[in-house]
Design a protein around this motif. Structure first.
Motif, PDB file in Angstrom:
ATOM      1  N   GLN A  34       0.822  -1.213   0.000  1.00  0.00           N
ATOM      2  CA  GLN A  34       0.000   0.000   0.000  1.00  0.00           C
ATOM      3  C   GLN A  34       0.854   1.261   0.000  1.00  0.00           C
ATOM      4  O   GLN A  34       0.373   2.340  -0.347  1.00  0.00           O
ATOM      5  N   THR A  77      -1.445  -0.991  -7.050  1.00  0.00           N
ATOM      6  CA  THR A  77      -1.624  -1.931  -5.949  1.00  0.00           C
ATOM      7  C   THR A  77      -2.770  -2.867  -6.305  1.00  0.00           C
ATOM      8  O   THR A  77      -3.802  -2.430  -6.817  1.00  0.00           O
ATOM      9  N   ARG A  78      -2.580  -4.146  -6.072  1.00  0.00           N
ATOM     10  CA  ARG A  78      -3.618  -5.114  -6.436  1.00  0.00           C
ATOM     11  C   ARG A  78      -4.942  -4.773  -5.752  1.00  0.00           C
ATOM     12  O   ARG A  78      -4.987  -4.472  -4.570  1.00  0.00           O
ATOM     13  N   GLY A  79      -5.997  -4.829  -6.533  1.00  0.00           N
ATOM     14  CA  GLY A  79      -7.314  -4.484  -6.024  1.00  0.00           C
ATOM     15  C   GLY A  79      -7.655  -3.013  -6.166  1.00  0.00           C
ATOM     16  O   GLY A  79      -8.738  -2.591  -5.774  1.00  0.00           O
ATOM     17  N   THR A  80      -6.724  -2.213  -6.726  1.00  0.00           N
ATOM     18  CA  THR A  80      -6.955  -0.788  -6.943  1.00  0.00           C
ATOM     19  C   THR A  80      -6.546  -0.440  -8.366  1.00  0.00           C
ATOM     20  O   THR A  80      -6.032  -1.276  -9.104  1.00  0.00           O
TER      21      THR A  80
END
Length: 244
Positions: A70, A91-94
């Motif tokens: 993050q 960032t993974r998921g964003t």
């Protein structure tokens, strides 16, 4: 790339690699992951830069760790020496890359550098009121998120990142920042690539800190092998990951 620990030994594709380096569940406390590369004889750099130690496997893991983080925490000396720019991968998921958070007591950073001109996410500058106001103002004008803290000890740094909701912290050095985190018992995980190279010379080690700091036991969590390099991951011993 092959996994050699834990058994069974087997090839590692991108999905399996992400599983190896997955963070513990939950964001209740900061999880501080430190990533370094060193030569087989312990040098942290070649000709003053870590790039000379890099291997294809190390670069692959470097990119993945940034995707999972993050925030990327780095000392100003390392950011200057290595020519830091903003992170590229989200960032993974964003849909946005993690911010780079630079620790500097002097705010002596070039506002024209890639940290501020080549980034999708504003660079966070963590400094103190002792840094010259004109330097802080120039960085703010360049788009930096300049934050003045009472001090730059690990507790203050991690508290500020947590206040921002940045709990998965990836520290990329330098050795003094790593040493301060060790002395504060704030390192949850060390990712260390051992490059198949003898560097010699006067290069330093991956951590430099105060004398007398207690040693912290770590447990080998995984070991990968790729083209002669070892990619090791150590977790804190005796604690649940991410808690202290």
């Amino acid at each position: 790339m092959h996994r050699i620990w834990p058994l069974p030994a087997e090839p590692v594709d991108d999905t399996a690699l992400a599983d190896v380096y997955a963070h513990p569940d939950g964001d209740a406390a900061p999880f501080v992951r430190v990533n370094f590369v060193s030569s087989a004889d312990g040098a942290v750099s070649v000709d003053g830069l870590s790039g000379g130690l890099g291997t294809p496997g190390d670069k692959r893991v470097f990119g993945l760790l940034r995707e999972l983080a993050q925030v990327v925490l780095v000392g100003a000396g390392t950011a200057r020496a290595e020519g830091y720019r903003g992170a590229r991968r989200p960032t993974r998921g964003t849909d946005t890359p993690p911010p780079i958070a630079v620790v500097t007591g002097s705010a002596d950073l070039d506002p024209g550098s890639g940290l501020f001109t080549d980034t999708r996410t504003p660079t966070i500058v963590l400094t103190t009121a002792g840094a010259p106001r004109e330097r802080r103002d120039r960085l703010t004008a360049a788009g930096a998120d300049v934050t003045v803290l009472d001090d730059l000890g690990p507790a203050a740094l991690l508290a500020e990142l947590a206040r921002r909701g940045l709990h998965r912290v990836l520290c990329e050095g330098g050795p003094s920042l790593h040493g301060a985190l060790i002395a504060a018992d704030a390192v949850d995980e060390l990712c260390l690539t051992v490059s198949p190279l003898l560097a010699g010379g006067a290069a330093g080690r991956i951590a430099v800190g105060p004398e007398g700091a207690p040693a912290r036991a770590m447990t080998l969590a995984s070991a990968l092998h790729d083209e002669g390099a070892l990619l090791l991951r150590y977790r804190r011993s005796g604690d649940d990951p991410g808690t202290r």
